[in-house]
Design a protein around this motif. Structure first.
Motif, PDB file in Angstrom:
ATOM      1  N   ALA A  52       0.573  -1.397  -0.313  1.00 51.36           N
ATOM      2  CA  ALA A  52       0.026   0.409  -0.054  1.00 51.36           C
ATOM      3  C   ALA A  52       1.143   0.852  -0.240  1.00 51.36           C
ATOM      4  O   ALA A  52       0.276   2.215  -1.220  1.00 51.36           O
ATOM      5  CB  ALA A  52      -1.015  -0.119   1.518  1.00 51.36           C
ATOM      6  N   GLU A  53       1.790   1.472   1.026  1.00 52.29           N
ATOM      7  CA  GLU A  53       2.750   2.168   1.008  1.00 52.29           C
ATOM      8  C   GLU A  53       3.477   2.509  -0.434  1.00 52.29           C
ATOM      9  O   GLU A  53       3.478   4.282  -0.881  1.00 52.29           O
ATOM     10  CB  GLU A  53       3.666   2.493   2.091  1.00 52.29           C
ATOM     11  CG  GLU A  53       4.686   3.259   2.185  1.00 52.29           C
ATOM     12  CD  GLU A  53       5.743   3.378   3.556  1.00 52.29           C
ATOM     13  OE1 GLU A  53       6.818   4.139   3.281  1.00 52.29           O
ATOM     14  OE2 GLU A  53       4.912   2.453   3.844  1.00 52.29           O
ATOM     15  N   LEU A  56       0.840   4.393  -2.543  1.00 49.80           N
ATOM     16  CA  LEU A  56       0.427   5.773  -2.875  1.00 49.80           C
ATOM     17  C   LEU A  56       1.967   6.650  -3.174  1.00 49.80           C
ATOM     18  O   LEU A  56       1.538   7.649  -3.537  1.00 49.80           O
ATOM     19  CB  LEU A  56       0.229   5.709  -1.197  1.00 49.80           C
ATOM     20  CG  LEU A  56      -0.389   6.000  -0.243  1.00 49.80           C
ATOM     21  CD1 LEU A  56      -0.440   5.386   1.649  1.00 49.80           C
ATOM     22  CD2 LEU A  56      -1.782   6.711  -0.502  1.00 49.80           C
ATOM     23  N   ARG A  57       3.310   6.145  -2.886  1.00 46.98           N
ATOM     24  CA  ARG A  57       4.153   6.523  -3.432  1.00 46.98           C
ATOM     25  C   ARG A  57       4.387   6.793  -4.613  1.00 46.98           C
ATOM     26  O   ARG A  57       5.243   6.832  -5.327  1.00 46.98           O
ATOM     27  CB  ARG A  57       5.382   6.093  -3.417  1.00 46.98           C
ATOM     28  CG  ARG A  57       5.422   6.764  -1.219  1.00 46.98           C
ATOM     29  CD  ARG A  57       6.874   6.207  -0.780  1.00 46.98           C
ATOM     30  NE  ARG A  57       6.575   6.508   0.702  1.00 46.98           N
ATOM     31  CZ  ARG A  57       7.289   7.632   1.513  1.00 46.98           C
ATOM     32  NH1 ARG A  57       7.556   8.190   0.827  1.00 46.98           N
ATOM     33  NH2 ARG A  57       6.826   7.410   2.234  1.00 46.98           N
ATOM     34  N   LYS A  58       3.545   6.061  -5.697  1.00 50.22           N
ATOM     35  CA  LYS A  58       3.880   5.811  -7.046  1.00 50.22           C
ATOM     36  C   LYS A  58       4.599   4.643  -7.344  1.00 50.22           C
ATOM     37  O   LYS A  58       5.790   5.572  -8.265  1.00 50.22           O
ATOM     38  CB  LYS A  58       3.124   6.669  -8.040  1.00 50.22           C
ATOM     39  CG  LYS A  58       2.127   7.424  -7.456  1.00 50.22           C
ATOM     40  CD  LYS A  58       1.894   8.740  -8.168  1.00 50.22           C
ATOM     41  CE  LYS A  58       0.571   9.117  -7.359  1.00 50.22           C
ATOM     42  NZ  LYS A  58       0.969  10.184  -5.848  1.00 50.22           N
ATOM     43  N   GLN A 117      -3.363   4.604   7.516  1.00 48.79           N
ATOM     44  CA  GLN A 117      -2.662   4.229   6.018  1.00 48.79           C
ATOM     45  C   GLN A 117      -4.210   4.694   5.000  1.00 48.79           C
ATOM     46  O   GLN A 117      -4.317   5.371   4.118  1.00 48.79           O
ATOM     47  CB  GLN A 117      -2.158   3.014   5.164  1.00 48.79           C
ATOM     48  CG  GLN A 117      -1.750   2.361   4.449  1.00 48.79           C
ATOM     49  CD  GLN A 117      -1.128   1.772   3.852  1.00 48.79           C
ATOM     50  OE1 GLN A 117      -1.666   0.791   4.086  1.00 48.79           O
ATOM     51  NE2 GLN A 117       0.206   2.135   4.309  1.00 48.79           N
ATOM     52  N   GLN A 120      -4.687   8.019   4.127  1.00 49.07           N
ATOM     53  CA  GLN A 120      -3.998   9.156   2.999  1.00 49.07           C
ATOM     54  C   GLN A 120      -4.435   8.500   1.463  1.00 49.07           C
ATOM     55  O   GLN A 120      -3.758   8.899  -0.008  1.00 49.07           O
ATOM     56  CB  GLN A 120      -2.918   8.400   2.796  1.00 49.07           C
ATOM     57  CG  GLN A 120      -1.408   9.308   4.088  1.00 49.07           C
ATOM     58  CD  GLN A 120      -0.341   8.058   4.806  1.00 49.07           C
ATOM     59  OE1 GLN A 120       0.686   8.705   3.434  1.00 49.07           O
ATOM     60  NE2 GLN A 120       0.054   7.069   5.157  1.00 49.07           N
ATOM     61  N   PHE A 121      -5.104   7.793   1.316  1.00 43.31           N
ATOM     62  CA  PHE A 121      -6.275   7.191  -0.248  1.00 43.31           C
ATOM     63  C   PHE A 121      -7.136   7.978   0.214  1.00 43.31           C
ATOM     64  O   PHE A 121      -7.727   8.206   1.435  1.00 43.31           O
ATOM     65  CB  PHE A 121      -6.487   5.457   0.046  1.00 43.31           C
ATOM     66  CG  PHE A 121      -5.301   4.745  -0.174  1.00 43.31           C
ATOM     67  CD1 PHE A 121      -4.169   4.563  -1.341  1.00 43.31           C
ATOM     68  CD2 PHE A 121      -4.517   4.345   0.742  1.00 43.31           C
ATOM     69  CE1 PHE A 121      -4.103   3.598  -1.939  1.00 43.31           C
ATOM     70  CE2 PHE A 121      -3.567   3.711   0.621  1.00 43.31           C
ATOM     71  CZ  PHE A 121      -2.764   3.454  -0.858  1.00 43.31           C
ATOM     72  N   GLN A 125     -10.006   5.755  -4.683  1.00 44.99           N
ATOM     73  CA  GLN A 125      -9.591   5.039  -5.473  1.00 44.99           C
ATOM     74  C   GLN A 125      -8.980   3.681  -4.093  1.00 44.99           C
ATOM     75  O   GLN A 125      -8.842   2.589  -4.655  1.00 44.99           O
ATOM     76  CB  GLN A 125      -7.878   5.852  -4.547  1.00 44.99           C
ATOM     77  CG  GLN A 125      -7.569   7.038  -5.399  1.00 44.99           C
ATOM     78  CD  GLN A 125      -6.555   7.822  -4.855  1.00 44.99           C
ATOM     79  OE1 GLN A 125      -6.279   7.280  -3.651  1.00 44.99           O
ATOM     80  NE2 GLN A 125      -5.991   9.129  -5.851  1.00 44.99           N
ATOM     81  N   MET A 161      -3.845   6.205  -9.882  1.00 43.14           N
ATOM     82  CA  MET A 161      -3.195   6.545  -8.802  1.00 43.14           C
ATOM     83  C   MET A 161      -2.583   8.183  -9.165  1.00 43.14           C
ATOM     84  O   MET A 161      -2.349   8.853  -8.641  1.00 43.14           O
ATOM     85  CB  MET A 161      -2.408   5.705  -7.986  1.00 43.14           C
ATOM     86  CG  MET A 161      -2.953   4.673  -6.672  1.00 43.14           C
ATOM     87  SD  MET A 161      -3.858   5.325  -5.927  1.00 43.14           S
ATOM     88  CE  MET A 161      -3.111   6.253  -4.498  1.00 43.14           C
ATOM     89  N   GLU A 194       1.124  16.581  -4.976  1.00 44.16           N
ATOM     90  CA  GLU A 194       0.235  16.290  -4.069  1.00 44.16           C
ATOM     91  C   GLU A 194       0.909  15.731  -2.718  1.00 44.16           C
ATOM     92  O   GLU A 194       2.248  15.790  -3.130  1.00 44.16           O
ATOM     93  CB  GLU A 194       0.043  14.820  -4.652  1.00 44.16           C
ATOM     94  CG  GLU A 194      -1.226  14.169  -5.709  1.00 44.16           C
ATOM     95  CD  GLU A 194      -1.814  12.946  -5.677  1.00 44.16           C
ATOM     96  OE1 GLU A 194      -1.527  11.621  -5.259  1.00 44.16           O
ATOM     97  OE2 GLU A 194      -3.145  12.846  -5.909  1.00 44.16           O
ATOM     98  N   PRO A 197       3.146  10.989   0.589  1.00 45.34           N
ATOM     99  CA  PRO A 197       2.797   9.653   1.785  1.00 45.34           C
ATOM    100  C   PRO A 197       3.829   9.793   3.365  1.00 45.34           C
ATOM    101  O   PRO A 197       4.830  10.227   2.942  1.00 45.34           O
ATOM    102  CB  PRO A 197       2.582   8.688   1.254  1.00 45.34           C
ATOM    103  CG  PRO A 197       2.838   9.461  -0.535  1.00 45.34           C
ATOM    104  CD  PRO A 197       3.506  10.400  -0.267  1.00 45.34           C
TER     105      PRO A 197
END
Length: 207
Positions: A52-53, A56-58, A117, A120-121, A125, A161, A194, A197
Motif C-alpha cells: 500500500a505504501e 501511495l508513492r507510485k 494508511q 492517505q487514500f 481509489q 493513482m 500531491e 505520503p
C-alpha cells in the motif's frame, strides 16, 4: 494470540496445537508475530502495508522488487492476492468511518496503523484497487504465470493513482480546443502536486 485464534478458526484444539508448536519452535520462549507467520506459512502483514505504501508513492520499481522478493521466497501468489484483498478491504471499510471500522477484524494496534494508511487514500481509489485485486485473484486461479498477473495488476493500480484522470484530460482538451478556435494562447496547467505520503510501519508485537 490474535493470529493464533484466527488461524484456528474457532477450534480450541487447533489453537492449543499451534501454541504448543510455537513454544517448541521458539527456543528463547519469545513469540512474536513473525514467529507465528513463519510457523503457519503466512505472509507477514507488514508486506501488505509495504504494498500500500509503494502504491501511495507510485513507486513501480519498489512494487516489482517486492513481488520478486515474495516469489524468490516461494510464497504462494494466490495467498498474496487474498492478503491484498483483505488489506485493502480493511482500508476501504475504515475509510467509511466509525461504523466501517467496526467491521475490520484486526488487533487494535494494527487497526490504528490501518487508519493512518487509509487516511492517505481517497475512498474511490481504495474501491478501484479492491476491484482490480479481486479480478487478479480470480485470474490467478487459472493461470500458469501468477507472477506476471500480479505485476500487471500492480502497474494497473499505479495508473489509477495518477493525479490526472481521464475526465480531467477530456475537460482540458475541450477548453484547449475552444481557445484555439478563438486564436487565444492557452496552456494546460500541470495538476497540483500531491502531498508526500506518510510512511507507516507496523511494530513487531509480542504475544
Amino acid at each position: 494470540l490474535f493470529l493464533i485464534a484466527k488461524s484456528a478458526d474457532g477450534s480450541i484444539r487447533d489453537a492449543q496445537s499451534v501454541l504448543d508448536q510455537l513454544i517448541s519452535f521458539s527456543p528463547d520462549k519469545e513469540i512474536t508475530t513473525r514467529t507465528v507467520d513463519s510457523l503457519l506459512g503466512l505472509v507477514s502483514q507488514d508486506i501488505y502495508f509495504q504494498f500500500a505504501e509503494h502504491i501511495l508513492r507510485k513507486d513501480t520499481v519498489k512494487l516489482l522488487i517486492l513481488v520478486d522478493k515474495l516469489v524468490n521466497e516461494g510464497r504462494d501468489i494466490g495467498q498474496v492476492a487474498n492478503g491484498l484483498i483483505t488489506h485493502f478491504r480493511n482500508l476501504f471499510f475504515i475509510s467509511l468511518g466509525e461504523h466501517g471500522e467496526d467491521l475490520v477484524d484486526v488487533s487494535q494496534d494494527t487497526k490504528e496503523i490501518l487508519v493512518l494508511q487509509a487516511n492517505q487514500f481517497k475512498k474511490g481509489q481504495l474501491w478501484e484497487i479492491l476491484e482490480m485485486i479481486s479480478s487478479l485473484e480470480r485470474n490467478i486461479r487459472t493461470t500458469r504465470t501468477p507472477r506476471a498477473f500480479l505485476e500487471i495488476a500492480m502497474i494497473k493500480i499505479l495508473n489509477t493513482m495518477s493525479p490526472v484522470m481521464l475526465g480531467e484530460i477530456v475537460e482540458k482538451l475541450g477548453k484547449l480546443e475552444k481557445k484555439l478556435e478563438k486564436g487565444t494562447n492557452y496552456s494546460v496547467a500541470e495538476p497540483d502536486a500531491e502531498p508526500e505520503p506518510v510512511s507507516v510501519s507496523r511494530p513487531v508485537q509480542q504475544q
